[in-house]
Design a protein around this motif. Structure first.
Motif, PDB file in Angstrom:
ATOM      1  N   VAL A  74      -7.338   1.896  -0.204  1.00  0.00           N
ATOM      2  CA  VAL A  74      -7.562   0.541  -0.716  1.00  0.00           C
ATOM      3  C   VAL A  74      -8.805  -0.039  -0.053  1.00  0.00           C
ATOM      4  O   VAL A  74      -8.925  -0.014   1.175  1.00  0.00           O
ATOM      5  CB  VAL A  74      -6.338  -0.365  -0.443  1.00  0.00           C
TER       6      VAL A  74
ATOM      7  N   LEU B 168      -7.080   1.376   4.594  1.00  0.00           N
ATOM      8  CA  LEU B 168      -7.446   0.040   4.135  1.00  0.00           C
ATOM      9  C   LEU B 168      -8.820  -0.247   4.714  1.00  0.00           C
ATOM     10  O   LEU B 168      -8.991  -0.304   5.936  1.00  0.00           O
ATOM     11  CB  LEU B 168      -6.427  -1.005   4.605  1.00  0.00           C
TER      12      LEU B 168
ATOM     13  N   LEU C 159      -7.213   1.518   9.518  1.00  0.00           N
ATOM     14  CA  LEU C 159      -7.895   0.279   9.166  1.00  0.00           C
ATOM     15  C   LEU C 159      -9.370   0.407   9.528  1.00  0.00           C
ATOM     16  O   LEU C 159      -9.705   0.729  10.666  1.00  0.00           O
ATOM     17  CB  LEU C 159      -7.264  -0.894   9.915  1.00  0.00           C
TER      18      LEU C 159
ATOM     19  N   ILE D 173       0.864  -1.180   0.000  1.00  0.00           N
ATOM     20  CA  ILE D 173       0.000   0.000   0.000  1.00  0.00           C
ATOM     21  C   ILE D 173       0.898   1.227   0.000  1.00  0.00           C
ATOM     22  O   ILE D 173       1.800   1.340   0.851  1.00  0.00           O
ATOM     23  CB  ILE D 173      -0.933   0.031   1.231  1.00  0.00           C
TER      24      ILE D 173
END
Length: 257
Positions: free
Chosen positions: A35, A198, A167, A29
């Motif tokens: 993402v 992410l 996250l 990443i």
């Protein structure tokens, strides 16, 4: 793998008992990249995020964030703490302390994870509460907040840590429909700052809008990945095609993610 990636995951494996959940995950990443991970239920998406924060300890493989490299074969408690300082986690069930106010939920993380003084933590918490539009709820306890407000506090807590990687584990899946929009709007604002993110989500239209790259996972593996338009409109793997037919390219895949 790209050696200059901000985050690099190599050969990550995780099993629970006899069940292999992650199988040789390879993932880079870049700094500022957003993402999004999609895929069927039980395919290891949430476990991947939890392993990246060492909430679940991988069985093997390495995780590198900047100049920090953590391998489960040799990772010390100090290594894990260092990794958690560089990553922040937004849970699907908010994970707020019920006995702490909105402000205290944010300051707790800053004091324990970042080692900030109480005064500095309060100042940063209030700055974050203003960013999330919840400064008027600073002294409110989670029970007095809507689900959307609680999740915005959860996101604010992660924002305040200024982590290298944020996250998000299905951050809207526990929300009533009327609260989903406010949480996604806040995530869009975070993304606009080029925060490295992410995100596991079942909100397909949101994934199309926000992602630089979408990853499709199935059976504990990364099956296919690419820019949103490419992956959603022209998938190559039969498993990706079947999943997108089932959930639709722009609708919610709730119940399947």
């Amino acid at each position: 793998m790209t050696s200059n990636a901000a985050i690099s995951v190599t050969g990550l494996n995780k099993s629970f008992g006899d069940t292999s959940v992650l199988k040789n995950i390879l993932l880079d990443i870049e700094a500022g990249e957003r993402v999004v991970v999609i895929g069927p239920s039980g395919t290891g998406k949430s476990t991947l995020l939890r392993c990246l924060n060492y909430l679940d300890r991988p069985d093997s493989g390495s995780i590198r964030v900047g100049d920090l490299n953590v391998d489960p074969a040799s990772a010390s408690r100090a290594d894990v703490l260092a990794l958690r300082r560089r990553t922040s986690f937004v849970f699907q069930n908010y994970a707020l302390f019920a006995n702490k106010t909105a402000r205290e939920n944010i300051t707790q993380a800053l004091i324990t994870v970042k080692g900030q003084s109480e005064a500095d933590a309060i100042a940063r918490a209030d700055e974050t509460l203003r960013e999330t539009g919840l400064i008027d709820k600073a002294n409110s306890y989670p029970a007095a907040l809507s689900g959307g407000q609680q999740q915005r506090i959860g996101i604010g807590r992660a924002m305040a840590l200024d982590a290298d990687l944020m996250l998000f584990d299905e951050p809207t899946s526990a929300l009533d429909p009327e609260w989903v929009g406010e949480v996604l709007d806040l995530m869009r604002r975070v993304a606009e700052k080029r925060q490295t993110m992410l995100i596991v989500t079942h909100e397909m239209q949101f994934a199309r809008e926000i992602a630089d790259r979408i990853i499709f996972m199935s059976d504990g593996q990364i099956v296919e990945q690419g820019p949103p338009r490419q992956l959603l409109e022209n998938p190559q793997d039969p498993r990706t095609k079947a999943f997108l037919r089932r959930v639709g390219k722009t609708g919610s895949s709730e119940g399947y993610s």
